[in-house]
Design a protein around this motif. Sequence first.
Motif, PDB file in Angstrom:
ATOM      1  N   VAL A 145     -17.988  18.317 -18.738  1.00 45.32           N
ATOM      2  CA  VAL A 145     -18.698  17.593 -17.423  1.00 45.32           C
ATOM      3  C   VAL A 145     -18.061  17.799 -16.534  1.00 45.32           C
ATOM      4  O   VAL A 145     -16.896  17.324 -16.393  1.00 45.32           O
ATOM      5  CB  VAL A 145     -19.138  15.986 -17.806  1.00 45.32           C
ATOM      6  N   VAL A 146     -18.525  18.623 -15.422  1.00 44.34           N
ATOM      7  CA  VAL A 146     -18.042  19.009 -14.337  1.00 44.34           C
ATOM      8  C   VAL A 146     -18.812  18.442 -13.168  1.00 44.34           C
ATOM      9  O   VAL A 146     -19.888  17.846 -13.195  1.00 44.34           O
ATOM     10  CB  VAL A 146     -17.676  20.515 -13.886  1.00 44.34           C
ATOM     11  N   LEU A 147     -17.900  18.408 -11.883  1.00 41.59           N
ATOM     12  CA  LEU A 147     -18.790  17.436 -10.972  1.00 41.59           C
ATOM     13  C   LEU A 147     -19.563  18.779 -10.221  1.00 41.59           C
ATOM     14  O   LEU A 147     -20.528  18.177  -9.304  1.00 41.59           O
ATOM     15  CB  LEU A 147     -17.772  16.944  -9.872  1.00 41.59           C
ATOM     16  N   VAL A 165     -21.581  21.267 -18.442  1.00 40.19           N
ATOM     17  CA  VAL A 165     -22.811  20.949 -17.798  1.00 40.19           C
ATOM     18  C   VAL A 165     -22.258  20.273 -16.511  1.00 40.19           C
ATOM     19  O   VAL A 165     -21.146  19.882 -16.385  1.00 40.19           O
ATOM     20  CB  VAL A 165     -23.598  19.907 -18.549  1.00 40.19           C
ATOM     21  N   CYS A 166     -23.301  20.271 -15.311  1.00 40.98           N
ATOM     22  CA  CYS A 166     -22.642  19.813 -14.103  1.00 40.98           C
ATOM     23  C   CYS A 166     -23.402  18.357 -13.749  1.00 40.98           C
ATOM     24  O   CYS A 166     -24.892  18.384 -13.969  1.00 40.98           O
ATOM     25  CB  CYS A 166     -23.077  20.781 -13.037  1.00 40.98           C
ATOM     26  N   ILE A 167     -22.747  17.398 -13.743  1.00 39.93           N
ATOM     27  CA  ILE A 167     -23.187  16.090 -13.204  1.00 39.93           C
ATOM     28  C   ILE A 167     -22.591  15.650 -12.221  1.00 39.93           C
ATOM     29  O   ILE A 167     -21.047  15.153 -12.104  1.00 39.93           O
ATOM     30  CB  ILE A 167     -23.112  15.071 -14.515  1.00 39.93           C
ATOM     31  N   PRO A 168     -22.888  15.664 -10.952  1.00 44.50           N
ATOM     32  CA  PRO A 168     -22.210  15.000  -9.957  1.00 44.50           C
ATOM     33  C   PRO A 168     -22.063  13.494  -9.912  1.00 44.50           C
ATOM     34  O   PRO A 168     -22.489  12.841 -10.809  1.00 44.50           O
ATOM     35  CB  PRO A 168     -23.224  15.266  -8.524  1.00 44.50           C
ATOM     36  N   ASN A 169     -21.037  12.914  -9.055  1.00 42.41           N
ATOM     37  CA  ASN A 169     -20.693  11.611  -9.062  1.00 42.41           C
ATOM     38  C   ASN A 169     -21.937  11.061  -8.172  1.00 42.41           C
ATOM     39  O   ASN A 169     -22.290  11.584  -7.260  1.00 42.41           O
ATOM     40  CB  ASN A 169     -19.420  11.260  -8.237  1.00 42.41           C
ATOM     41  N   PRO A 170     -22.441   9.758  -8.435  1.00 43.03           N
ATOM     42  CA  PRO A 170     -23.436   9.022  -7.642  1.00 43.03           C
ATOM     43  C   PRO A 170     -22.808   8.125  -6.520  1.00 43.03           C
ATOM     44  O   PRO A 170     -21.561   7.978  -6.617  1.00 43.03           O
ATOM     45  CB  PRO A 170     -23.989   8.111  -8.656  1.00 43.03           C
ATOM     46  N   ILE A 171     -23.664   7.538  -5.715  1.00 41.73           N
ATOM     47  CA  ILE A 171     -23.116   6.636  -5.070  1.00 41.73           C
ATOM     48  C   ILE A 171     -22.870   5.484  -5.739  1.00 41.73           C
ATOM     49  O   ILE A 171     -23.586   4.783  -6.355  1.00 41.73           O
ATOM     50  CB  ILE A 171     -24.269   6.145  -3.955  1.00 41.73           C
TER      51      ILE A 171
END
Length: 355
Positions: A145-147, A165-171
Amino acid sequence: MRKLVFLINSLHNTGGTERMTTLLANYWANKGGVSVCIVSIHKGEKPFFELSNEVKIYYIKKSRKSNIYIGYLPNLFKVRKIARNIQPDYWIDVCSAMSLISIPALIGMNIRILSWEHFNANVEWNPITSNLARRLAARYAEKIVVLTQDDKSIFKMRYHADNVVCIPNPITIRVDKPSPLDVRCVLAIGRFTYQKGFDMLIDAWALTKCRKEGWQLRIVGGGELESSLRKQALCLNLDSIVFEPFCQDVISLYRNASMYVMSSRFEGLPLVLIEALAMGLPIVSFDCETGPKDIVDNGVNGVLVPTGDVEMLAKEIDELAGNVARQHLYAKHALTKSEEFKVEKIIHLWEKLIK
């Protein structure tokens, strides 16, 4: 009941990896139907970010900080013993460096390993172990998992990984009201390390005109370079710089600022920029290889400056400080952009991954 384990270097630090691990662990633990444990290599006084009572913590070492490869074999056996006791469905390595521990430790066990990379995939913390860890993850982890999309491309090109897979950081903060932009303060938050580039920020601040017009630079953090950074500011006679330690009430920091500046030499996906968006702060940031351009739309909600260009950084800070209309326009677009990083959207992506 699904069982999840996070393996992390430490929980007592104040960085984005610790904050994000805590957020996901709390979400799944409080949701019900999921058992969540965190295995921490090091043990501090207590986790910096508040953890649900439903999350169980295991510690591998008693020390607060050390080389994670000291006592390597005994550590592997400790991790394996914990895994045997828990029998998790998923094992999430917080940072690919943990792959050097988890992948050998979990050999022969029917556990799905996810390697959660928080850094620029081109950055090497060690010329040998960083590449080895990422190659292990590329070959043996179920998913990496990358950002950012850039990091996904790097893993595919450099490590021939087709499991990314790309999953960004959330607020991660709850925002009731954005910053009113009524305080002449430029905010910067981060660890006092080479990566964060606060030395360049201080040099840039010395070149600004706004510092003579009542603007203040507030640098919040702590770390190994604190004394040298304070000395640098003192030698440049910059009494408009205020150094402060990390605090839990980050919302008040953003609310009492009218601009956020980031001077990092490299990043993954900087959580502070996402938080700044959510608080409606206009941003001036170095355009390091990965991260900022996924958050800052240049000329829309902030300004991107070539990495290391101290003079340009100072110029853009001055121009934004002197243009109130532009500050509010950027702030409006920052709030719109922040919708992309809402926690519900990001959690949905994780839920699809961990079925």
